[in-house]
Design a protein around this motif. Structure first.
Motif, PDB file in Angstrom:
ATOM      1  N   TRP A  26     -17.266  56.234 -10.424  1.00  0.00           N
ATOM      2  CA  TRP A  26     -17.585  54.809 -10.485  1.00  0.00           C
ATOM      3  C   TRP A  26     -17.681  54.330 -11.929  1.00  0.00           C
ATOM      4  N   CYS A  27     -18.345  55.092 -12.766  1.00  0.00           N
ATOM      5  CA  CYS A  27     -18.445  54.720 -14.186  1.00  0.00           C
ATOM      6  C   CYS A  27     -17.071  54.722 -14.845  1.00  0.00           C
ATOM      7  N   LEU A  28     -16.210  55.630 -14.402  1.00  0.00           N
ATOM      8  CA  LEU A  28     -14.858  55.693 -14.964  1.00  0.00           C
ATOM      9  C   LEU A  28     -14.042  54.473 -14.554  1.00  0.00           C
ATOM     10  N   ASP A  29     -14.217  54.038 -13.306  1.00  0.00           N
ATOM     11  CA  ASP A  29     -13.464  52.883 -12.821  1.00  0.00           C
ATOM     12  C   ASP A  29     -14.028  51.569 -13.347  1.00  0.00           C
ATOM     13  N   ARG A  30     -15.350  51.505 -13.496  1.00  0.00           N
ATOM     14  CA  ARG A  30     -15.992  50.270 -13.956  1.00  0.00           C
ATOM     15  C   ARG A  30     -16.286  50.370 -15.450  1.00  0.00           C
ATOM     16  N   GLY A  31     -15.226  50.333 -16.230  1.00  0.00           N
ATOM     17  CA  GLY A  31     -15.373  50.470 -17.682  1.00  0.00           C
ATOM     18  C   GLY A  31     -16.225  49.386 -18.296  1.00  0.00           C
ATOM     19  N   ASP A  32     -16.197  48.160 -17.726  1.00  0.00           N
ATOM     20  CA  ASP A  32     -16.990  47.066 -18.281  1.00  0.00           C
ATOM     21  C   ASP A  32     -18.485  47.343 -18.147  1.00  0.00           C
ATOM     22  N   LEU A  40     -23.691  49.734 -20.233  1.00  0.00           N
ATOM     23  CA  LEU A  40     -24.672  50.812 -20.118  1.00  0.00           C
ATOM     24  C   LEU A  40     -24.832  51.540 -21.445  1.00  0.00           C
ATOM     25  N   GLU A  41     -23.721  51.857 -22.073  1.00  0.00           N
ATOM     26  CA  GLU A  41     -23.766  52.606 -23.324  1.00  0.00           C
ATOM     27  C   GLU A  41     -24.498  51.827 -24.403  1.00  0.00           C
ATOM     28  N   ILE A  93     -38.952  50.534 -21.144  1.00  0.00           N
ATOM     29  CA  ILE A  93     -39.086  49.618 -20.001  1.00  0.00           C
ATOM     30  C   ILE A  93     -38.170  48.413 -20.183  1.00  0.00           C
ATOM     31  N   ALA A  94     -38.142  47.874 -21.403  1.00  0.00           N
ATOM     32  CA  ALA A  94     -37.322  46.693 -21.672  1.00  0.00           C
ATOM     33  C   ALA A  94     -35.842  46.979 -21.468  1.00  0.00           C
ATOM     34  N   GLN A  95     -35.369  48.099 -22.001  1.00  0.00           N
ATOM     35  CA  GLN A  95     -33.951  48.437 -21.844  1.00  0.00           C
ATOM     36  C   GLN A  95     -33.620  48.728 -20.385  1.00  0.00           C
ATOM     37  N   ALA A  96     -34.535  49.372 -19.679  1.00  0.00           N
ATOM     38  CA  ALA A  96     -34.304  49.638 -18.257  1.00  0.00           C
ATOM     39  C   ALA A  96     -34.167  48.341 -17.477  1.00  0.00           C
ATOM     40  N   SER A  97     -35.000  47.374 -17.824  1.00  0.00           N
ATOM     41  CA  SER A  97     -34.931  46.074 -17.145  1.00  0.00           C
ATOM     42  C   SER A  97     -33.610  45.367 -17.422  1.00  0.00           C
ATOM     43  N   LEU A  98     -33.145  45.430 -18.668  1.00  0.00           N
ATOM     44  CA  LEU A  98     -31.864  44.812 -19.023  1.00  0.00           C
ATOM     45  C   LEU A  98     -30.708  45.491 -18.302  1.00  0.00           C
ATOM     46  N   ILE A  99     -30.764  46.813 -18.193  1.00  0.00           N
ATOM     47  CA  ILE A  99     -29.719  47.548 -17.475  1.00  0.00           C
ATOM     48  C   ILE A  99     -29.721  47.154 -16.006  1.00  0.00           C
ATOM     49  N   ALA A 100     -30.911  47.090 -15.406  1.00  0.00           N
ATOM     50  CA  ALA A 100     -31.012  46.737 -13.986  1.00  0.00           C
ATOM     51  C   ALA A 100     -30.433  45.357 -13.716  1.00  0.00           C
ATOM     52  N   ASP A 101     -30.695  44.402 -14.623  1.00  0.00           N
ATOM     53  CA  ASP A 101     -30.194  43.033 -14.432  1.00  0.00           C
ATOM     54  C   ASP A 101     -28.667  42.970 -14.486  1.00  0.00           C
ATOM     55  N   ALA A 102     -28.049  43.895 -15.212  1.00  0.00           N
ATOM     56  CA  ALA A 102     -26.592  43.837 -15.406  1.00  0.00           C
ATOM     57  C   ALA A 102     -25.818  44.653 -14.376  1.00  0.00           C
ATOM     58  N   LEU A 103     -26.506  45.415 -13.545  1.00  0.00           N
ATOM     59  CA  LEU A 103     -25.812  46.295 -12.602  1.00  0.00           C
ATOM     60  C   LEU A 103     -25.345  45.529 -11.371  1.00  0.00           C
ATOM     61  N   PRO A 104     -24.129  45.836 -10.884  1.00  0.00           N
ATOM     62  CA  PRO A 104     -23.652  45.209  -9.645  1.00  0.00           C
ATOM     63  C   PRO A 104     -24.281  45.873  -8.421  1.00  0.00           C
ATOM     64  N   ASP A 105     -23.983  45.327  -7.264  1.00  0.00           N
ATOM     65  CA  ASP A 105     -24.542  45.878  -6.026  1.00  0.00           C
ATOM     66  C   ASP A 105     -23.733  47.050  -5.484  1.00  0.00           C
ATOM     67  N   ASP A 106     -22.455  47.094  -5.805  1.00  0.00           N
ATOM     68  CA  ASP A 106     -21.566  48.111  -5.207  1.00  0.00           C
ATOM     69  C   ASP A 106     -21.576  49.400  -6.029  1.00  0.00           C
ATOM     70  N   MET A 107     -22.661  50.133  -5.967  1.00  0.00           N
ATOM     71  CA  MET A 107     -22.770  51.374  -6.710  1.00  0.00           C
ATOM     72  C   MET A 107     -22.864  52.550  -5.750  1.00  0.00           C
ATOM     73  N   ALA A 123     -22.505  58.137 -17.054  1.00  0.00           N
ATOM     74  CA  ALA A 123     -21.637  57.407 -17.985  1.00  0.00           C
ATOM     75  C   ALA A 123     -21.027  58.349 -19.015  1.00  0.00           C
ATOM     76  N   ALA A 124     -21.793  59.349 -19.467  1.00  0.00           N
ATOM     77  CA  ALA A 124     -21.302  60.300 -20.465  1.00  0.00           C
ATOM     78  C   ALA A 124     -20.175  61.163 -19.898  1.00  0.00           C
ATOM     79  N   LEU A 125     -20.333  61.644 -18.666  1.00  0.00           N
ATOM     80  CA  LEU A 125     -19.287  62.461 -18.050  1.00  0.00           C
ATOM     81  C   LEU A 125     -18.034  61.629 -17.768  1.00  0.00           C
ATOM     82  N   ALA A 126     -18.218  60.369 -17.468  1.00  0.00           N
ATOM     83  CA  ALA A 126     -17.066  59.486 -17.276  1.00  0.00           C
ATOM     84  C   ALA A 126     -16.318  59.280 -18.592  1.00  0.00           C
ATOM     85  N   ARG A 127     -17.069  59.069 -19.653  1.00  0.00           N
ATOM     86  CA  ARG A 127     -16.434  58.898 -20.963  1.00  0.00           C
ATOM     87  C   ARG A 127     -15.693  60.170 -21.370  1.00  0.00           C
TER      88      ARG A 127
END
Length: 874
Positions: free
Chosen positions: A331-337, A342-343, A376-390, A565-569
């Motif tokens: 999924w991380c490999l397909d969803r490069g954006d 995430l990185e 906590i702040a970075q986790a919250s920002l990551i959560a806000d940017a994640l799509p539903d189809d994971m 994400a690291a293994l996808a990269r």
């Protein structure tokens, strides 16, 4: 004790008597000082000056010392050299000691014992690796191994018999292992072989009955059933860990996560020699460089790096688990954006686990709190940017990224952006968070303006514009007016507020209750600020630790995203593919590559030669070919591909289908084990015996040059019998490399054996390694040619050719002994150099040719001309 012993030295000796096995770092002001034998040992280990301080029982007292602010580096050096350190701190100030009497000694006590397995400071640890403390318990023949990383709180246990202890220690790499008095003799050698320090505890520490009560108390539960069903030996091992932490941390236990019960059968089994051979997490020099881990690590956080090492060290055997991990990578490999976002966020994530651990042990500071805030702040920002189809594993992790908004708001309000390292330095609480603190800071930093404001109030109240508030070292702050206005100030009602203090020739001085209180507050403002910040720090720490379980879960979620994400990269950058995993016995690799060797070749631009493997129908490949052709690389790359596949990563190949591998055994190369008095051949045989006795039908075995350490026919017979055993008894998948070409005939007798060879090409007496593996057999080993490439003197190479030809002829004719007897003695005289001859017509013509000046037509004409010269010379 001698009557000449000073009170300070008496205190030192009393404390030292309680810690005879540790170097006592005795705090005296800004230094830690060591005395007697401790000083001698520390001075030698740290390469610092050894001095003297007074006498004890008539002898000079050896002494050395180190600054307390730099002590961590000295601790690490001593720990690495096998010492333990007892840290003795001052428990009160000298002023407090004097209250008990002028000559009273400052109270001191050991606040911590520093050992290899109990480090928490960033300066003493590798952020990208765990630092495990383990304990092994054996209860009536049943064994269990428990381990904890107190810098992260991770706590695990598994049942483990004696035979499995070595492999498990090799997997975990603990720095320190606890054994009971009764178990030291039985298991101490295994622990030392694993490179860990052995610490012996009394048998009582391993008592499972009292240990269960101890564990219940640690987790504030009535029973451990909520965490799982643990055997008596597992409880004993866990109890020993907790007992030791209580001893070394002086009752201040770190945050321990609920114990996780592992099962050996859930992971691929890899023994110590195989891990060393494959260089999974440590290179040949013992460090990280050159290992598989160093090549595949693309993680951006410390927690992600530690998770990667755990997965690589313990590949899964659960098809469903492997599949969900692969889904996350895909999924991380397909969803490069999304992966790119995430990185960016993950780069800003601090080490939350270790920050929490330091706070729980009172070794943290304001920066650990800001680390919690940032995570906590970075986790919250990551959560806000994640799509539903994971995929499932990432969707579950995403749910754990939120829920700490209240704590984040508290820390945002309370802490400045860049606080100091230590709480005692103060200045880390943000303005506006605490009104009392703001007031004292105002007094401390703006005392003059506060006094000026009070002066303005007094001028307005008295109507005396000449009134001033002044200060001197005798009276402190006072109100001063000229003698002209003194009568007004001394008269009622002003006299009730302004208290006369002093009259001079031209001035009259007063004080007020308000001014006296203000003076006291100004003088004490700095200390009050520190006290208030200390109180607020404690409250914030408690607030953070109250949320520790949720924060640990958040940290695991961030690590999961980082690793995926690291293994996808890695897959994208190195062109790796997703392997197909099955429950059958397939092992089909198309154009497989060795990831470490390929990475080493990349800077030079040399391409890696990829090769196929198929152990599905014929489960054993007998591989022949010359030295240096790449047999060992080929063997190892297939084992590494299996490890990568089962940890959930993509693999370096064009395609791969792998049936679950239960065990990997590798015996590629060996050396003497001088500590055990074992020769290379003995080491080889011991490792081979372990393989033949343990490998099951789902194992993958790679063997190289079995039997080469002894006489030819002895070695051949051992190799022959070993291959037959693997085929008939173990029935495992195997790659078996050998120089015994006689064994290639086994493929006609054993249905599951196929011959393969690494190809070479001869050119004008040289051997060219093509590094290609194909079905078939090698006709010879090319050892003499390899020797020449290695730089052996030409006379030796020529002599070797003569002997080889004679021996091969004798073997063919059955007269090898006679041939050896007839061989002329070796001559060290150099072979005469061939006489130079005049160049041929072709050579003479080519010498005059300038290729860059030739047109295509000229080149064709030249070829015809040279062809004519060749015919003429013939």
């Amino acid at each position: 004790m001698s009557s000449t012993v000073t009170p300070m030295m008496a205190q030192y000796l009393e404390i030292k008597a309680d810690h005879p096995d540790a170097l006592l770092f005795y705090r005296m002001g800004d230094f830690y000082e060591l005395f007697f034998d401790d000083a001698v040992a520390a001075a030698g280990a740290l390469d610092i000056a050894l001095t003297k301080r007074g006498k004890h029982l008539g002898d000079d007292i050896a002494m050395c010392g180190v600054p307390h602010h730099a002590a961590e580096g000295y601790f690490l050096t001593l720990i690495r050299k096998g010492h333990r350190v007892a840290v003795c701190e001052q428990l009160e100030s000298p002023a407090e000691a004097k209250k008990r009497g002028y000559k009273s000694v400052v109270k001191r006590g050991v606040t911590r014992v520093v050992t290899p397995g109990t480090l928490t400071e960033d300066a003493l640890l590798d952020a990208r690796r765990h630092n495990f403390l383990a304990a092994y318990a054996n209860v009536r023949g049943d064994g269990a191994l428990a381990w904890v990383d107190i810098s992260t709180g991770a706590f695990s246990v598994l049942e483990c018999d004696v035979a499995g202890l070595g492999p498990e220690l090799a997997r975990l790499g603990p720095k320190e292992v606890l054994l009971s008095d009764a178990g030291e003799g039985d298991f101490g050698g295994i622990v030392e072989d694993a490179g860990a320090a052995v610490t012996v505890l009394g048998n009582a520490a391993f008592d499972s009955t009292s240990g269960e009560k101890r564990l219940n108390s640690v987790y504030s539960v009535k029973s451990l059933d909520g965490f799982g069903t643990f055997s008596r030996c597992e409880i004993a091992a866990m109890a020993a860990v907790v007992e030791y932490l209580d001893i070394t941390q002086k009752g201040k236990l770190p945050l321990l996560r609920p114990p996780m019960r592992e099962k050996r059968e859930s992971a691929m089994q890899i023994d110590a020699s195989t891990r060393k051979s494959l260089e999974l997490t440590h290179g040949v020099n013992g460090g990280r460089s050159g290992s598989l881990l160093s090549v595949i690590d693309r993680t951006l956080t410390a927690a992600g790096a530690r998770l990667l090492e755990r997965r690589l060290s313990s590949p899964s055997r659960d098809l469903a688990q492997i599949g969900t991990r692969q889904d996350a990578v895909a999924w991380c490999l397909d969803r490069g954006d999304v992966a790119a976002l995430l990185e960016d966020r993950l780069r800003e994530v601090p080490d939350l686990d270790r920050a929490l651990s330091r706070l729980s042990l009172d070794r943290g500071g304001p920066r650990d709190m800001t680390a919690v805030r940032s995570a906590i702040a970075q986790a919250s920002l990551i959560a806000d940017a994640l799509p539903d189809d994971m995929p499932d594993v990432l969707a579950a992790a995403a749910r754990d990224l939120t829920g700490q908004e209240t704590l984040l708001a508290l820390l945002d309000d309370a802490l400045i952006a860049e606080p100091p390292i230590l709480a005692r330095d103060g200045g880390f609480i943000a303005s506006g968070y605490d009104a009392e603190l703001d007031e004292f800071r105002s007094l401390r930093d703006e005392g003059r303006s506060v006094i000026a404001g009070l002066q303005s109030q007094y001028v307005e109240r008295t109507g005396v514009s000449a009134l001033k508030i002044r200060h001197n070292n005798v009276l402190g702050y006072f109100v001063e007016v000229t003698a002209t206005h003194s009568a007004k100030m001394l008269a009622s009602p002003l006299s009730e507020t302004f208290i006369h203090r002093q009259t001079t020739a031209n001035q009259v001085r007063f004080t007020t209750v308000e001014l006296s209180e203000l003076e006291t507050r100004i003088l004490n403002a700095g200390g009050q600020c520190l006290e208030i910040e200390k109180r607020l720090y404690s409250a914030l720490k408690d607030g953070i630790l109250d949320q520790a379980p949720e924060l640990f879960t958040l940290a695991r979620a961030l690590a999961e995203f980082d690793l995926s994400a690291a293994l996808a990269r890695l897959a994208r950058e190195e062109n790796w593919v997703r392997p197909v995993m099955t429950s059958e016995r397939e092992f089909v690799i198309t154009e497989g590559r060795h990831p470490v060797v390929e990475a080493a070749l990349k800077p030079s631009g040399t391409p890696f030669v990829a090769n196929d493997t198929d152990l599905s129908d014929e489960q054993i490949w007998l591989l022949t070919g010359p030295n240096m052709a790449g047999k060992s690389t080929y063997l190892r790359q297939n084992a590494l591909i299996a490890v990568l596949a089962q940890m959930g990563a993509f693999v370096p190949a064009k395609a791969a289908t792998i049936g679950i591998v239960s065990q990997i055994f590798s015996r590629v190369g060996a050396s003497d084990d001088l500590s055990k008095g074992q020769s290379t051949f003995m080491v080889e045989m011991v490792e081979t015996a372990a393989i033949l006795n343990q490998a099951d039908d789902r194992a993958l075995v790679i063997l190289d040059e079995i039997g080469r350490g002894t006489a030819t026919y002895d070695g051949l017979s051992i190799a022959w019998a070993t291959l037959e055993h693997l085929h008939e008894v173990n029935r495992c998948r195997a790659l078996f490399a050998t120089h015994y070409h006689e064994m290639t005939g086994l493929s006609d007798k054993l249905d599951g054996v196929a011959n393969a060879t690494v190809t070479v090409k001869e050119w004008e007496g040289d051997v060219i390694f093509l590094h290609e593996v194909k079905r078939g057999t090698a006709d010879r080993s090319y050892g003499v040619q390899v020797a020449r490439l290695a730089g052996l003197p030409k006379t030796v190479v020529d002599r070797a050719k003569v002997v080889l030809e004679a021996l091969e002829k004798g073997e063919r004719e059955g007269k090898q002994k006679a041939v050896i007897d007839d061989l002329p003695l070796f001559s060290a005289k150099p072979t005469p150099a061939p006489q130079k001859t005049a160049p041929s017509e072709v050579e003479a013509r080519l010498k005059d040719v300038l290729p860059d000046d030739l047109s295509p037509k000229d080149a064709l004409d030249l070829i015809y001309e040279l062809r004519g010269l060749v015919k003429t010379s013939e």
